[in-house]
Design a protein around this motif. Structure first.
Motif, short mmCIF file in Angstrom:
data_model
loop_
_atom_site.label_atom_id
_atom_site.label_comp_id
_atom_site.label_asym_id
_atom_site.label_seq_id
_atom_site.Cartn_x
_atom_site.Cartn_y
_atom_site.Cartn_z
N GLN A 204 -22.18 -6.35 -9.55
CA GLN A 204 -21.95 -7.80 -9.58
C GLN A 204 -21.85 -8.36 -8.16
O GLN A 204 -22.47 -9.38 -7.84
N LEU B 31 -23.93 -11.69 -17.60
CA LEU B 31 -24.16 -11.20 -18.97
C LEU B 31 -25.04 -9.94 -18.96
O LEU B 31 -24.80 -8.99 -19.71
N ALA B 32 -26.08 -9.97 -18.11
CA ALA B 32 -26.99 -8.83 -18.03
C ALA B 32 -26.24 -7.59 -17.56
O ALA B 32 -26.33 -6.51 -18.17
N ASN B 33 -25.47 -7.76 -16.50
CA ASN B 33 -24.70 -6.65 -15.94
C ASN B 33 -23.69 -6.13 -16.96
O ASN B 33 -23.60 -4.92 -17.22
N SER C 162 -23.68 -6.43 -20.24
CA SER C 162 -24.32 -5.80 -21.42
C SER C 162 -24.80 -4.39 -21.10
O SER C 162 -24.60 -3.47 -21.91
N VAL C 163 -25.41 -4.23 -19.94
CA VAL C 163 -25.92 -2.89 -19.59
C VAL C 163 -24.76 -1.91 -19.42
O VAL C 163 -24.77 -0.80 -19.95
N PHE D 214 -27.30 -2.51 -26.87
CA PHE D 214 -26.59 -3.29 -25.85
C PHE D 214 -27.34 -3.29 -24.51
O PHE D 214 -27.38 -4.32 -23.82
N GLY D 215 -27.93 -2.15 -24.19
CA GLY D 215 -28.75 -2.09 -22.97
C GLY D 215 -29.94 -3.02 -23.10
O GLY D 215 -30.30 -3.72 -22.15
N GLY E 61 -28.99 -6.46 -22.56
CA GLY E 61 -28.79 -6.61 -21.11
C GLY E 61 -30.11 -6.84 -20.40
O GLY E 61 -30.20 -7.70 -19.50
N PHE F 136 -31.23 -10.38 -20.96
CA PHE F 136 -30.48 -11.29 -20.07
C PHE F 136 -31.00 -11.18 -18.63
O PHE F 136 -31.12 -12.19 -17.93
N ALA F 137 -31.29 -9.95 -18.22
CA ALA F 137 -31.75 -9.73 -16.84
C ALA F 137 -33.09 -10.43 -16.61
O ALA F 137 -33.31 -11.07 -15.57
#
Lengths: 101, 415
Positions: free
Chosen positions: A15, A39-41, A43-44, A70-71, A74, A77-78
């Motif tokens: 982050q 959110l991406a971070n 979730s991964v 979940f990945g 992520g 989102f990424a």
């Protein structure tokens, strides 16, 4: 406990590094970008944690699907975050070019 | 800040506040207080406020329970003697999970389970005689505080307290208490967690070791607490499945909610635990019943009904059990989901074990880790609980045990 601590460190590390990059780009205050990155971070990291916890419970299927689900969220989102950042960049360049013209 | 930014931020703040208010009113209705995330404590309410009963509700005869019918050949509706194969019939040592070692381990695990669970022996039981001078607590609240902590020290997985209620007792035991001059005022209800790894082997006979070990622990924990009460000068009586209806007492003591398969679901322990009770003449402060979405979840899920090897768990809605042969062992006058005790017991005989498949496939049957807490919380969210069962299936929980499951149980045990 140790796994949680290490993953927490990883989350913060990722982050902060992304944030410093956004600061350098002058985009750290554009909140949709920040939220999408967060959110991406999250979730991964959540997917990785889920997979580790499930593996520790010997639930292989849950571990794999947790990582994929979940990945995967992520990754979505990424991609959105990446496109948002670049979209703004393109718009800004177009606007500046128009002004100069 | 320009006007456009001000309007944008105002709209976001208003939207977030409205969303939070809407969510809090969904999760926390005004008449209840929250006890843990997603758990609603019904302060000032009793068993009768959270469970629908009618005029037929009252003390149930233990002779009409599945165990009573199996042990009593003179019962008008006796259960088939196949039940006794679980313990008495020769074992099939070539069957998976039933070899000589598996059987021996089961016998060892159940070393003292008869102390709380031998039904007819317990009918002869007597309350612990008073073994010390009467200790006076300042008030019932203080007494509850110390008794609960003592129960946890004795390794109860969870503990709750309720008032003694004859309606939740077995008929025969009320008479016995009266004969013995024992006048209980409070009931301490405790949960004893079963080993999840071995329970996953149900319906292999080795799975019984998990239940047997919990029964042994039930005897120890309740016996120690009853002894402690007697030293404090209060007559007390420990009981396992006997004396009172465990699930009803669990609901009354704020330990959980009743489920489709008929067992109690605890918000943290899930479905894989057993219940033990200590009746005492000490006046204690009762706990309030709790709800945390089991009713709506069980209405939709049906995983126990789909996976029951004997089809003993019904998919029908909650109902007051009719007075028919099919529902001889069902408690009358209470609205609940139904199970067929006869079908279940017949399967116990066939499988040479006390099955428990419904407990282990239940989506609430999970270790108390953060990821399952997260999933349970998500399952209680309106809308998500519709898909929670399918997610549980998809993630591979509750699969039928195989040779690999059996081997993994031994291989994965930490030494």
């Amino acid at each position: 406990m140790l796994v949680g601590f290490l993953l927490g460190c990883l989350f913060m590390g990722v982050q902060l590094s992304i944030r410093s990059k956004l600061v350098k780009m002058g985009k750290a205050k554009i909140w949709p970008n920040c939220i999408m990155v967060l959110l991406a971070n999250a979730s991964v990291i959540f997917g990785i944690t889920w997979a580790i916890e499930s593996a520790m419970e010997h639930e292989t299927q849950a571990a794999v699907l947790g990582m994929v689900t979940f990945g995967g969220i992520g990754v979505v989102f990424a991609v959105i975050a990446y496109r948002l950042i670049n979209k703004k960049e393109t718009q800004k360049v177009v606007k500046e070019t128009a002004k100069e013209a | 800040m320009n006007r456009r930014d001000f309007l944008k931020k105002s709209a976001i703040t208003t939207g977030a506040t409205a969303g939070a208010l809407a969510l809090s009113s969904t999760l926390k209705p005004l008449e209840v207080e929250a006890k843990g995330f997603g758990v609603k404590e019904h302060k000032g309410k009793t068993f009768y406020d959270v469970v629908e009963t009618n005029e037929d509700f009252g003390p149930f005869s233990q002779h009409d329970t599945a165990f009573g019918r199996a042990y009593d050949p003179n019962h008008p509706y006796p259960l088939p003697p196949t039940f006794f194969q679980v313990w008495d019939a020769p074992k099939e040592h070539d069957k998976l999970g039933e070899n000589v070692f598996d059987n021996a381990m089961f016998q060892g695990a159940g070393l003292n389970w008869g102390d709380t669970n031998n039904h007819y022996k317990l009918f002869e039981g007597k309350p612990n005689s008073v073994d010390g001078e009467l200790y006076k607590f300042k008030n019932p609240k203080e007494a509850s505080y110390y008794i609960k902590r003592a129960a946890k020290f004795y390794k109860a997985s969870a503990v709750g307290i309720t008032k003694y209620d004859e309606n939740l007792m077995y008929k025969e035991n009320i008479a016995q208490f009266k004969e013995q001059g024992f006048k209980p005022k409070s009931v301490i209800v405790m949960c004893i967690l079963m080993d999840h790894e071995i329970l996953k082997l149900y319906p292999m006979p080795i799975g019984m070791s998990g239940a047997a070990l919990a029964y042994s622990n039930m005897a120890e924990v309740s016996g120690k607490l009853a002894k402690m009460m007697s030293v404090l000068g209060y007559s007390s009586h420990a009981g396992g499945n006997d004396w009172g209806i465990s699930v009803a007492y669990g609901v009354a003591a704020g330990l959980g909610e009743g489920s489709r398969m008929g067992t109690l679901i605890h918000p943290e322990l899930g479905s894989g635990f057993r219940i033990v009770k200590v009746f005492t003449e000490l006046e204690l402060e009762p706990d309030a019943p709790i709800t945390f979405g089991v009713e709506s979840f069980c209405t939709r899920c049906m995983k126990c009904a789909d996976n029951c090897p004997s089809g003993a768990v019904y998919k029908t809605p909650k109902q007051f059990a009719p007075d028919t042969e099919e529902f001889v062992s069902a408690i009358k006058g209470v609205k609940k989901w139904g199970t067929d005790a006869a079908k279940c017991f017949e399967y116990w005989g066939e499988s040479h074990c006390d099955c428990g498949r419904c407990i282990t496939v239940c989506p609430y049957f999970k270790n108390d880790t953060w990821l399952h807490k997260f999933a349970k919380t998500a399952a209680n969210t309106p809308g998500v609980n519709n898909v929670a069962r399918y997610m549980d299936d998809m993630f591979g929980y509750g699969k039928y045990p195989t040779q690999k499951t059996y081997d993994d149980f031994w291989d994965n045990m930490k030494l």
